[in-house]
Design a protein around this motif. Structure first.
Motif, mmCIF file in Angstrom:
data_model
loop_
_atom_site.group_PDB
_atom_site.id
_atom_site.type_symbol
_atom_site.label_atom_id
_atom_site.label_comp_id
_atom_site.label_asym_id
_atom_site.label_seq_id
_atom_site.Cartn_x
_atom_site.Cartn_y
_atom_site.Cartn_z
ATOM 1 N N GLU A 304 0.845 -1.190 0.000
ATOM 2 C CA GLU A 304 0.000 0.000 0.000
ATOM 3 C C GLU A 304 0.885 1.246 0.000
ATOM 4 O O GLU A 304 1.718 1.424 0.892
ATOM 5 C CB GLU A 304 -0.915 0.005 1.217
ATOM 6 C CG GLU A 304 -1.882 1.182 1.218
ATOM 7 C CD GLU A 304 -2.782 1.184 2.437
ATOM 8 O OE1 GLU A 304 -4.005 1.183 2.269
ATOM 9 O OE2 GLU A 304 -2.242 1.195 3.562
ATOM 10 N N VAL A 305 0.713 2.071 -0.998
ATOM 11 C CA VAL A 305 1.469 3.317 -1.119
ATOM 12 C C VAL A 305 0.479 4.472 -1.039
ATOM 13 O O VAL A 305 -0.517 4.501 -1.778
ATOM 14 C CB VAL A 305 2.250 3.373 -2.449
ATOM 15 C CG1 VAL A 305 3.087 4.641 -2.523
ATOM 16 C CG2 VAL A 305 3.124 2.134 -2.616
ATOM 17 N N VAL A 306 0.751 5.428 -0.153
ATOM 18 C CA VAL A 306 -0.164 6.558 0.051
ATOM 19 C C VAL A 306 0.603 7.866 -0.117
ATOM 20 O O VAL A 306 1.681 8.046 0.480
ATOM 21 C CB VAL A 306 -0.812 6.516 1.451
ATOM 22 C CG1 VAL A 306 -1.795 7.686 1.606
ATOM 23 C CG2 VAL A 306 -1.520 5.183 1.679
ATOM 24 N N TYR A 307 0.051 8.762 -0.930
ATOM 25 C CA TYR A 307 0.593 10.134 -1.036
ATOM 26 C C TYR A 307 -0.289 11.057 -0.195
ATOM 27 O O TYR A 307 -1.505 11.105 -0.372
ATOM 28 C CB TYR A 307 0.604 10.609 -2.484
ATOM 29 C CG TYR A 307 0.968 12.070 -2.615
ATOM 30 C CD1 TYR A 307 2.277 12.497 -2.456
ATOM 31 C CD2 TYR A 307 -0.021 13.015 -2.878
ATOM 32 C CE1 TYR A 307 2.607 13.837 -2.548
ATOM 33 C CE2 TYR A 307 0.295 14.366 -2.989
ATOM 34 C CZ TYR A 307 1.616 14.765 -2.814
ATOM 35 O OH TYR A 307 1.943 16.102 -2.907
ATOM 36 N N TYR A 308 0.343 11.781 0.734
ATOM 37 C CA TYR A 308 -0.380 12.696 1.622
ATOM 38 C C TYR A 308 -0.216 14.129 1.118
ATOM 39 O O TYR A 308 0.892 14.667 1.108
ATOM 40 C CB TYR A 308 0.151 12.581 3.054
ATOM 41 C CG TYR A 308 -0.049 11.217 3.666
ATOM 42 C CD1 TYR A 308 -1.267 10.859 4.239
ATOM 43 C CD2 TYR A 308 0.984 10.282 3.647
ATOM 44 C CE1 TYR A 308 -1.448 9.603 4.801
ATOM 45 C CE2 TYR A 308 0.803 9.016 4.209
ATOM 46 C CZ TYR A 308 -0.415 8.683 4.771
ATOM 47 O OH TYR A 308 -0.602 7.448 5.327
ATOM 48 N N LYS A 309 -1.316 14.733 0.711
ATOM 49 C CA LYS A 309 -1.272 16.102 0.180
ATOM 50 C C LYS A 309 -0.896 17.113 1.260
ATOM 51 O O LYS A 309 -0.265 18.135 0.965
ATOM 52 C CB LYS A 309 -2.627 16.467 -0.425
ATOM 53 C CG LYS A 309 -3.051 15.564 -1.578
ATOM 54 C CD LYS A 309 -4.441 15.937 -2.095
ATOM 55 C CE LYS A 309 -4.892 14.987 -3.191
ATOM 56 N NZ LYS A 309 -6.265 15.310 -3.674
ATOM 57 N N SER A 310 -1.278 16.819 2.493
ATOM 58 C CA SER A 310 -1.085 17.797 3.561
ATOM 59 C C SER A 310 0.390 18.124 3.791
ATOM 60 O O SER A 310 0.742 19.284 4.044
ATOM 61 C CB SER A 310 -1.714 17.283 4.864
ATOM 62 O OG SER A 310 -1.120 16.043 5.228
ATOM 63 N N ASP A 311 1.261 17.119 3.740
ATOM 64 C CA ASP A 311 2.687 17.401 3.970
ATOM 65 C C ASP A 311 3.567 16.962 2.798
ATOM 66 O O ASP A 311 4.781 16.854 2.938
ATOM 67 C CB ASP A 311 3.166 16.756 5.271
ATOM 68 C CG ASP A 311 3.072 15.236 5.230
ATOM 69 O OD1 ASP A 311 2.511 14.688 4.250
ATOM 70 O OD2 ASP A 311 3.568 14.588 6.164
ATOM 71 N N ASP A 312 2.911 16.679 1.657
ATOM 72 C CA ASP A 312 3.662 16.390 0.426
ATOM 73 C C ASP A 312 4.631 15.215 0.641
ATOM 74 O O ASP A 312 5.820 15.301 0.330
ATOM 75 C CB ASP A 312 4.436 17.640 -0.006
ATOM 76 C CG ASP A 312 4.899 17.571 -1.468
ATOM 77 O OD1 ASP A 312 4.380 16.722 -2.222
ATOM 78 O OD2 ASP A 312 5.786 18.361 -1.839
ATOM 79 N N ASN A 317 3.334 1.039 3.077
ATOM 80 C CA ASN A 317 2.872 0.190 4.185
ATOM 81 C C ASN A 317 2.962 0.935 5.515
ATOM 82 O O ASN A 317 3.478 0.426 6.521
ATOM 83 C CB ASN A 317 3.671 -1.113 4.244
ATOM 84 C CG ASN A 317 3.204 -2.111 3.185
ATOM 85 O OD1 ASN A 317 2.172 -1.926 2.553
ATOM 86 N ND2 ASN A 317 3.977 -3.169 2.993
ATOM 87 N N SER A 318 2.477 2.197 5.489
ATOM 88 C CA SER A 318 2.370 3.077 6.675
ATOM 89 C C SER A 318 3.711 3.575 7.195
ATOM 90 O O SER A 318 3.766 4.202 8.249
ATOM 91 C CB SER A 318 1.617 2.359 7.810
ATOM 92 O OG SER A 318 0.317 1.995 7.396
ATOM 93 N N LYS A 319 4.813 3.328 6.461
ATOM 94 C CA LYS A 319 6.116 3.842 6.862
ATOM 95 C C LYS A 319 6.540 4.953 5.922
ATOM 96 O O LYS A 319 6.477 4.808 4.699
ATOM 97 C CB LYS A 319 7.165 2.724 6.853
ATOM 98 C CG LYS A 319 6.970 1.682 7.938
ATOM 99 C CD LYS A 319 8.112 0.671 7.932
ATOM 100 C CE LYS A 319 7.948 -0.354 9.050
ATOM 101 N NZ LYS A 319 9.060 -1.343 9.070
ATOM 102 N N HIS A 320 6.974 6.102 6.525
ATOM 103 C CA HIS A 320 7.383 7.248 5.714
ATOM 104 C C HIS A 320 8.541 6.869 4.791
ATOM 105 O O HIS A 320 9.485 6.198 5.199
ATOM 106 C CB HIS A 320 7.816 8.410 6.608
ATOM 107 C CG HIS A 320 8.413 9.555 5.838
ATOM 108 N ND1 HIS A 320 7.637 10.446 5.128
ATOM 109 C CD2 HIS A 320 9.710 9.936 5.656
ATOM 110 C CE1 HIS A 320 8.433 11.335 4.543
ATOM 111 N NE2 HIS A 320 9.695 11.044 4.852
ATOM 112 N N LEU A 321 8.446 7.291 3.507
ATOM 113 C CA LEU A 321 9.507 6.989 2.546
ATOM 114 C C LEU A 321 10.214 8.251 2.062
ATOM 115 O O LEU A 321 11.441 8.335 2.085
ATOM 116 C CB LEU A 321 8.935 6.224 1.345
ATOM 117 C CG LEU A 321 9.932 5.848 0.248
ATOM 118 C CD1 LEU A 321 10.958 4.849 0.780
ATOM 119 C CD2 LEU A 321 9.214 5.281 -0.974
#
Length: 417
Positions: A304-312, A317-321
């Protein structure tokens, strides 16, 4: 049997519709594949082959050979489909002609199917066979290569030599569909051009009928428009024949021509088929079953890969990359990959994006891409250690100047929030 599980994964990960149920339905006898799924699978397969630099027609040739050796077709299913015609094959004087004559009964999804002409001259038999798909393109955008392969397999399954020639002179496939997005073409004043080269002209189906001297039962179809190819057009990358010179495209019916030595028979047409029923249970299907299980196991792996708009930033898998420009590069790449399955990218596509390269004169994209790759591989910390990367899930390969390739290693679930 031709490709590794890793290769097949790159096919089934082109689109989320390739789920484990569909892969199982494709594998097991007796399961039903609806038209939309059939169309989706075959079109993805063709584009996957083109992306790999492989000729789809060569792929069909390999399938025909494997089916003839009963390595890629269930012998029990084939035998069942021939049961109503067994006595005819033991009485016929020409096995290959009978294979064509029974096509309308063996393949009920074809309509208005039948033999247009059957002639024998100097021991060579020529048969013209016509059929229609009720909804052209419903099963696959460009069905003729598959139809030819299907019909050519018939004699091979019955212990009989292949047709010396089988091709087509008219097809319901339009010239645009036949080009398969490999060559840009345009129509000007009834003529078809590729660049400045004239490659086709509009005409009517009646011209095709008159050229071959066919008796045609449906007079209204003679006036329907189509395109006559004036040149052979091949794909530059794979040499696949896209347009065949002298063939009519976008016709109301398909017309195939088969030429072969007349009156070829075999004493035991079903001998090979019967022996294969037993052999397949033990020698052939076990390794295929093993490969199928490996594929399904690999498909169940996902990230699972997620891009967060709030902090770019991007997490895996829930670990910051990564964050900022590297995160935006990976975001854009994953948007395209999850939407289309595309894996090849050009640097200039990203250089034009002001959110990635703000100065068009000095885009400095290559160094930014290097940072993305470093994060994926694992970045070096201040203490000299290397943080865990994510290359077990996906990688980026700089395989040529001015471009790069995305290499997924499992199913990728991407979203933005």
């Amino acid at each position: 049997m031709t490709y590794s599980v890793k290769d097949i994964l790159s096919l089934v990960r082109r689109d989320a519709r390739f789920d484990t149920k569909l892969v199982n339905d494709l594998f097991f006898e007796g399961t039903f594949i609806d038209e939309n799924s059939h169309h989706f699978v075959f079109d993805n397969l063709v584009q996957w082959l083109y992306d790999r630099g492989e000729n789809p027609d060569d792929f069909v040739e390999r399938i025909v050979k494997r089916c003839a050796d009963f390595e890629a077709v269930p012998a029990r299913s084939v035998l069942r489909s021939y049961l109503p015609f067994v006595s005819q094959f033991y009485q016929t004087k020409d096995v290959r002609a009978l294979c064509l004559e029974i096509i309308p009964k063996r393949y009920p999804f074809l309509i208005n199917a039948g033999i247009l002409r059957d002639t024998i001259q100097n021991d060579e038999r020529t048969m013209y066979f016509t059929f229609q798909f009720e909804t052209p393109g419903s099963l696959v955008s460009n069905p003729m290569r598959w139809a030819l392969g299907l019909f050519r397999i018939g004699p091979l399954l019955l212990n009989t030599p292949a047709y010396e020639h089988m091709g087509y002179v008219a097809t319901q496939t339009s010239f645009i569909e036949a080009l398969e997005n490999r060559v840009p073409a345009e129509m000007v004043d009834g003529n078809v051009y590729i660049g400045d080269k004239l490659v086709g002209r509009t005409t009517t189906f009646g011209e095709c009928i008159s050229e071959y001297g066919f008796e045609w039962p449906r007079a209204s179809e003679r006036e329907m428009g189509c395109v006559l190819a004036l040149e052979d057009i091949r794909d530059a990358k794979t040499n696949s024949l896209l347009l065949r010179k002298g063939c009519y495209y976008g016709t109301p019916s398909n017309i195939l021509d088969a030429r072969f030595k007349a009156n070829v028979v075999t004493q035991e047409p079903f001998l090979k088929l019967m022996s294969s029923v037993v052999k397949q249970e033990f020698d052939v299907w076990q390794p295929i079953q093993k490969a199928q299980e490996q594929l399904l196991g690999a498909m169940n792996d996902s990230v699972e890969v997620v891009y967060y708009k709030s902090d770019d930033s991007i997490s895996v898998n829930s670990k910051h990359l990564m964050r900022n420009v590297p995160a935006r590069i990976l975001r854009n790449l994953l948007r395209e990959y999850t939407a289309t399955g595309r894996e090849e990218y050009e640097n200039r596509e990203f250089k034009r994006d002001p959110s990635i390269c703000m100065d068009p004169l000095r885009p400095n994209f290559e160094s930014r891409l290097n940072r993305v790759i470093a994060h994926i591989n694992g970045t070096e910390e201040k203490d000299g250690s290397v943080s865990e990367g994510v290359k077990k899930f996906f990688e980026i390969e700089r395989h040529r100047r001015g471009g790069f390739r995305f290499l997924p290693k499992c199913k990728i679930i991407f979203r933005e929030e």
